[in-house]
Design a protein around this motif. Structure first.
Motif, PDB file in Angstrom:
ATOM      1  N   VAL A  53       0.788  -1.236   0.000  1.00 12.78           N
ATOM      2  CA  VAL A  53       0.000   0.000   0.000  1.00 12.78           C
ATOM      3  C   VAL A  53       0.821   1.289   0.000  1.00 12.78           C
ATOM      4  CG1 VAL A  53      -1.828  -1.223   1.248  1.00 12.78           C
ATOM      5  CG2 VAL A  53      -0.254   0.225   2.523  1.00 12.78           C
ATOM      6  N   HIS A  54       2.075   1.243   0.446  1.00  8.77           N
ATOM      7  CA  HIS A  54       2.796   2.504   0.624  1.00  8.77           C
ATOM      8  C   HIS A  54       3.073   3.217  -0.699  1.00  8.77           C
ATOM      9  CE1 HIS A  54       6.416   0.281  -0.655  1.00  8.77           C
ATOM     10  NE2 HIS A  54       6.972   1.467  -0.862  1.00  8.77           N
ATOM     11  N   PHE A  55       3.121   2.457  -1.789  1.00  8.30           N
ATOM     12  CA  PHE A  55       3.398   3.039  -3.103  1.00  8.30           C
ATOM     13  C   PHE A  55       2.443   4.182  -3.434  1.00  8.30           C
ATOM     14  CE2 PHE A  55       1.882   3.160  -7.487  1.00  8.30           C
ATOM     15  CZ  PHE A  55       3.040   3.451  -8.190  1.00  8.30           C
ATOM     16  N   TYR A  56       1.178   3.992  -3.084  1.00 11.20           N
ATOM     17  CA  TYR A  56       0.163   4.980  -3.453  1.00 11.20           C
ATOM     18  C   TYR A  56       0.377   6.298  -2.714  1.00 11.20           C
ATOM     19  CZ  TYR A  56      -1.770   0.758  -5.417  1.00 11.20           C
ATOM     20  OH  TYR A  56      -1.918  -0.398  -6.146  1.00 11.20           O
ATOM     21  N   LEU A  57       0.819   6.225  -1.482  1.00 10.17           N
ATOM     22  CA  LEU A  57       1.129   7.442  -0.732  1.00 10.17           C
ATOM     23  C   LEU A  57       2.327   8.160  -1.340  1.00 10.17           C
ATOM     24  CD1 LEU A  57       0.698   6.081   2.913  1.00 10.17           C
ATOM     25  CD2 LEU A  57      -0.891   7.546   1.652  1.00 10.17           C
ATOM     26  N   VAL A  58       3.352   7.387  -1.681  1.00 12.81           N
ATOM     27  CA  VAL A  58       4.547   7.975  -2.305  1.00 12.81           C
ATOM     28  C   VAL A  58       4.173   8.647  -3.623  1.00 12.81           C
ATOM     29  CG1 VAL A  58       6.803   7.469  -3.326  1.00 12.81           C
ATOM     30  CG2 VAL A  58       6.104   6.307  -1.229  1.00 12.81           C
ATOM     31  N   GLN A  59       3.330   7.988  -4.406  1.00 14.36           N
ATOM     32  CA  GLN A  59       2.923   8.542  -5.688  1.00 14.36           C
ATOM     33  C   GLN A  59       2.081   9.807  -5.538  1.00 14.36           C
ATOM     34  OE1 GLN A  59       3.459   7.404  -9.202  1.00 14.36           O
ATOM     35  NE2 GLN A  59       5.206   6.907  -7.906  1.00 14.36           N
ATOM     36  N   MET A  60       1.203   9.829  -4.549  1.00 10.31           N
ATOM     37  CA  MET A  60       0.371  11.013  -4.343  1.00 10.31           C
ATOM     38  C   MET A  60       1.210  12.230  -3.987  1.00 10.31           C
ATOM     39  SD  MET A  60      -3.255   9.884  -2.618  1.00 10.31           S
ATOM     40  CE  MET A  60      -2.632   8.751  -1.374  1.00 10.31           C
ATOM     41  N   VAL A  61       2.247  12.025  -3.177  1.00  7.47           N
ATOM     42  CA  VAL A  61       3.143  13.126  -2.829  1.00  7.47           C
ATOM     43  C   VAL A  61       3.812  13.673  -4.091  1.00  7.47           C
ATOM     44  CG1 VAL A  61       5.282  13.755  -1.637  1.00  7.47           C
ATOM     45  CG2 VAL A  61       3.572  12.343  -0.473  1.00  7.47           C
ATOM     46  N   ALA A  62       4.243  12.768  -4.969  1.00  5.17           N
ATOM     47  CA  ALA A  62       4.941  13.189  -6.182  1.00  5.17           C
ATOM     48  C   ALA A  62       3.994  13.825  -7.200  1.00  5.17           C
ATOM     49  CB  ALA A  62       5.653  11.990  -6.813  1.00  5.17           C
ATOM     50  N   ILE A  63       2.832  13.206  -7.425  1.00  5.24           N
ATOM     51  CA  ILE A  63       1.900  13.684  -8.445  1.00  5.24           C
ATOM     52  C   ILE A  63       1.312  15.042  -8.082  1.00  5.24           C
ATOM     53  CG2 ILE A  63      -0.329  13.242  -9.550  1.00  5.24           C
ATOM     54  CD1 ILE A  63       0.374  10.229  -9.359  1.00  5.24           C
ATOM     55  N   TYR A  64       0.907  15.158  -6.814  1.00  7.33           N
ATOM     56  CA  TYR A  64       0.256  16.402  -6.387  1.00  7.33           C
ATOM     57  C   TYR A  64       1.234  17.391  -5.752  1.00  7.33           C
ATOM     58  CZ  TYR A  64      -3.881  13.642  -7.333  1.00  7.33           C
ATOM     59  OH  TYR A  64      -4.830  12.864  -7.952  1.00  7.33           O
ATOM     60  N   GLN A  65       2.541  17.050  -5.800  1.00  7.10           N
ATOM     61  CA  GLN A  65       3.599  17.947  -5.324  1.00  7.10           C
ATOM     62  C   GLN A  65       3.312  18.472  -3.912  1.00  7.10           C
ATOM     63  OE1 GLN A  65       3.996  20.920  -8.407  1.00  7.10           O
ATOM     64  NE2 GLN A  65       4.904  19.477  -9.834  1.00  7.10           N
ATOM     65  N   TYR A 105      11.891  15.782   3.590  1.00  6.24           N
ATOM     66  CA  TYR A 105      10.841  14.874   3.140  1.00  6.24           C
ATOM     67  C   TYR A 105      11.358  13.452   3.060  1.00  6.24           C
ATOM     68  CZ  TYR A 105       8.051  12.178  -0.138  1.00  6.24           C
ATOM     69  OH  TYR A 105       7.328  11.158  -0.726  1.00  6.24           O
ATOM     70  N   ARG A 106      12.556  13.271   2.545  1.00  2.00           N
ATOM     71  CA  ARG A 106      13.084  11.926   2.338  1.00  2.00           C
ATOM     72  C   ARG A 106      13.398  11.211   3.651  1.00  2.00           C
ATOM     73  NH1 ARG A 106      17.934  12.394  -0.877  1.00  2.00           N
ATOM     74  NH2 ARG A 106      17.881  14.660  -0.699  1.00  2.00           N
ATOM     75  N   ILE A 107      13.561  11.956   4.718  1.00  2.40           N
ATOM     76  CA  ILE A 107      13.793  11.336   6.029  1.00  2.40           C
ATOM     77  C   ILE A 107      12.485  11.225   6.810  1.00  2.40           C
ATOM     78  CG2 ILE A 107      14.904  11.603   8.278  1.00  2.40           C
ATOM     79  CD1 ILE A 107      17.282  12.853   6.823  1.00  2.40           C
ATOM     80  N   PHE A 108      11.858  12.376   7.052  1.00  2.00           N
ATOM     81  CA  PHE A 108      10.641  12.374   7.877  1.00  2.00           C
ATOM     82  C   PHE A 108       9.444  11.858   7.088  1.00  2.00           C
ATOM     83  CE2 PHE A 108      13.344  15.744   9.740  1.00  2.00           C
ATOM     84  CZ  PHE A 108      13.534  15.161  10.985  1.00  2.00           C
ATOM     85  N   GLY A 109       9.467  12.056   5.770  1.00  2.00           N
ATOM     86  CA  GLY A 109       8.401  11.506   4.939  1.00  2.00           C
ATOM     87  C   GLY A 109       8.415   9.991   4.950  1.00  2.00           C
ATOM     88  N   THR A 110       9.597   9.409   4.999  1.00  2.00           N
ATOM     89  CA  THR A 110       9.713   7.950   5.086  1.00  2.00           C
ATOM     90  C   THR A 110       9.022   7.424   6.343  1.00  2.00           C
ATOM     91  OG1 THR A 110      11.792   7.833   3.848  1.00  2.00           O
ATOM     92  CG2 THR A 110      11.339   6.040   5.393  1.00  2.00           C
ATOM     93  N   ILE A 111       9.316   8.064   7.464  1.00  2.00           N
ATOM     94  CA  ILE A 111       8.718   7.643   8.733  1.00  2.00           C
ATOM     95  C   ILE A 111       7.204   7.818   8.694  1.00  2.00           C
ATOM     96  CG2 ILE A 111       8.633   8.084  11.219  1.00  2.00           C
ATOM     97  CD1 ILE A 111      11.565   9.056  10.967  1.00  2.00           C
ATOM     98  N   ALA A 112       6.755   8.971   8.178  1.00  2.00           N
ATOM     99  CA  ALA A 112       5.321   9.255   8.133  1.00  2.00           C
ATOM    100  C   ALA A 112       4.587   8.269   7.229  1.00  2.00           C
ATOM    101  CB  ALA A 112       5.095  10.688   7.640  1.00  2.00           C
ATOM    102  N   ILE A 113       5.126   8.014   6.042  1.00  2.00           N
ATOM    103  CA  ILE A 113       4.472   7.096   5.104  1.00  2.00           C
ATOM    104  C   ILE A 113       4.480   5.671   5.649  1.00  2.00           C
ATOM    105  CG2 ILE A 113       4.756   5.994   2.828  1.00  2.00           C
ATOM    106  CD1 ILE A 113       5.506   8.766   1.750  1.00  2.00           C
ATOM    107  N   PHE A 114       5.559   5.297   6.308  1.00  2.00           N
ATOM    108  CA  PHE A 114       5.616   3.967   6.931  1.00  2.00           C
ATOM    109  C   PHE A 114       4.520   3.819   7.983  1.00  2.00           C
ATOM    110  CE2 PHE A 114       7.086   1.154  10.338  1.00  2.00           C
ATOM    111  CZ  PHE A 114       7.409   0.008   9.632  1.00  2.00           C
ATOM    112  N   LEU A 115       4.387   4.814   8.842  1.00  2.00           N
ATOM    113  CA  LEU A 115       3.396   4.748   9.927  1.00  2.00           C
ATOM    114  C   LEU A 115       1.967   4.815   9.389  1.00  2.00           C
ATOM    115  CD1 LEU A 115       5.130   7.003  12.619  1.00  2.00           C
ATOM    116  CD2 LEU A 115       4.959   4.503  12.594  1.00  2.00           C
ATOM    117  N   ILE A 116       1.727   5.701   8.425  1.00  2.00           N
ATOM    118  CA  ILE A 116       0.383   5.801   7.837  1.00  2.00           C
ATOM    119  C   ILE A 116       0.014   4.493   7.137  1.00  2.00           C
ATOM    120  CG2 ILE A 116      -1.011   6.956   6.065  1.00  2.00           C
ATOM    121  CD1 ILE A 116       0.622   9.504   6.665  1.00  2.00           C
ATOM    122  N   SER A 117       0.975   3.909   6.435  1.00  2.00           N
ATOM    123  CA  SER A 117       0.743   2.625   5.763  1.00  2.00           C
ATOM    124  C   SER A 117       0.456   1.532   6.784  1.00  2.00           C
ATOM    125  CB  SER A 117       1.957   2.249   4.917  1.00  2.00           C
ATOM    126  OG  SER A 117       2.199   3.203   3.917  1.00  2.00           O
ATOM    127  N   ALA A 118       1.189   1.548   7.893  1.00  2.00           N
ATOM    128  CA  ALA A 118       1.000   0.545   8.941  1.00  2.00           C
ATOM    129  C   ALA A 118      -0.403   0.640   9.536  1.00  2.00           C
ATOM    130  CB  ALA A 118       2.051   0.724  10.034  1.00  2.00           C
TER     131      ALA A 118
END
Length: 340
Positions: free
Chosen positions: A288-300, A309-322
């Motif tokens: 599922v995490h792919f879709y969150l990563v893509q939304m960040v990129a597509i909608y900037q 983003y690459r550090i704290f975004g990783t943690i946030a996307i991991f937790l939201i996905s979890a």
């Protein structure tokens, strides 16, 4: 069989590393700007992630005959991976056509997109994993008393013929004759055998140190080599990358061996507590995490080259996905789509 603590820890850490690599996707957009240097560092640090999943399969599944039949093995494995893969592949197709406002030319295009993971390219992992599952019943027929030598031999020959020789030929600008390959341990089976071997057999401190030194060398070769050649060629150079290449095999082996040999009970207990809430979630997070990563990129939503983003975004996307996976796992109708 109760999962070993270090396996649990490795599974969660590898999952977090996978998310980090995908959040760090700007690595594949080469630039002479400063951000690409940090992108290369993050990419190389996390590169052990996918091999670790194959190694965990070897450590946990090659002795399945002690617990259940081959029929049950296939039912369990493919029920937990094939069904979710198919469901999420259909979701990925729907996602693709909605987000990119495209229309499929026909059912053939959709089937092709699913089978070849064109909609969500990170799903390539699952067909490779299915191939490993199909080989495990054959490997499990080898008597345990012979496995140390047979698997050790297969690992060594594969490393020389499938990883080292092609890399040396590449560096010397010589075409490697693939007829010299090791078909008995094709694909990602090298990691399955490595996972089983490390989990079941002890190495002396001397040999562990040798492997740790080789792992560090592999990591540095991948990091520095990629940096130098990419800067020279003006594009992402993959000479020292690829999961079945020498640097990654050495690096991933060292990581797995290190966690298997953690002796500090306090440190192990602390890592076990931190990872326990996520122990049943890695495959679900992967899906599922792919879709969150893509939304960040597509909608900037955030600048994808930002180190924050690459550090704290990783943690946030991991937790939201979890959290998302945990919620989906408790909904009866949807449960089969999320492996645990």
């Amino acid at each position: 069989m109760k999962k070993k603590i270090y396996i649990q820890i490795l599974g969660v850490i590898a999952c977090l590393a996978v998310v980090a690599m995908h959040v760090n996707g700007c690595f594949w957009q080469f630039s002479y700007d400063r951000y690409w240097i940090t992108a290369n560092i993050i990419e190389c640090i996390c590169y052990f992630a996918v091999p670790i999943f194959f190694m965990i399969s070897g450590a946990t599944l090659l002795n399945y005959r002690k617990r259940y039949t081959t029929a049950v093995f296939f039912k369990k494995r493919f029920g937990k991976t094939l069904v979710p893969f198919l469901i999420w592949s259909v979701i990925s197709a729907i996602w693709y056509y909605i987000v990119y406002h495209a229309r499929p030319e026909g059912i053939r295009e959709v089937v092709d997109g699913i089978l070849n993971t064109r909609y969500v390219d990170i799903y390539w992992f699952f067909p490779a994993l299915f191939s490993v599952y199909l080989c495990i019943p054959i490997l499990s027929c080898i008597p345990e008393k012979y496995r140390k030598r047979i698997f050790g031999y297969a690992i060594l020959v594969y490393f020389v013929l499938e990883a080292l020789a092609p890399l040396v030929c590449n560096l010397m600008h010589i075409e490697f004759n693939e007829g010299f390959g090791m078909p008995a341990v094709g694909g990602y089976l090298i990691y399955t055998l490595l996972g089983y071997w490390i989990d079941n057999y002890e190495l002396s401190k001397k040999w562990r140190c040798v492997i740790y030194a080789a792992a560090l060398g592999g990591f540095l070769l991948m990091l520095v080599g990629t940096q130098i050649l990419s800067l020279k060629n003006g594009t992402v150079d993959t000479t020292f990358k690829e999961y079945r290449n020498v640097p990654c095999i050495l690096y991933s082996t060292g990581i797995f061996l290190f966690f298997k040999n953690i002796k500090n009970e306090k440190a192990l207990g602390c890592l076990a507590k931190l990872t326990a809430p996520f122990s049943s979630l890695p495959f679900g997070i992967y899906l599922v995490h792919f879709y969150l990563v893509q939304m960040v990129a597509i909608y900037q939503i955030f600048p994808i080259t930002s180190i924050k983003y690459r550090i704290f975004g990783t943690i946030a996307i991991f937790l939201i996905s979890a959290v998302t996976v945990r919620i989906l796992q408790i909904i009866p109708v949807i449960r089969k789509a999320i492996p645990s």
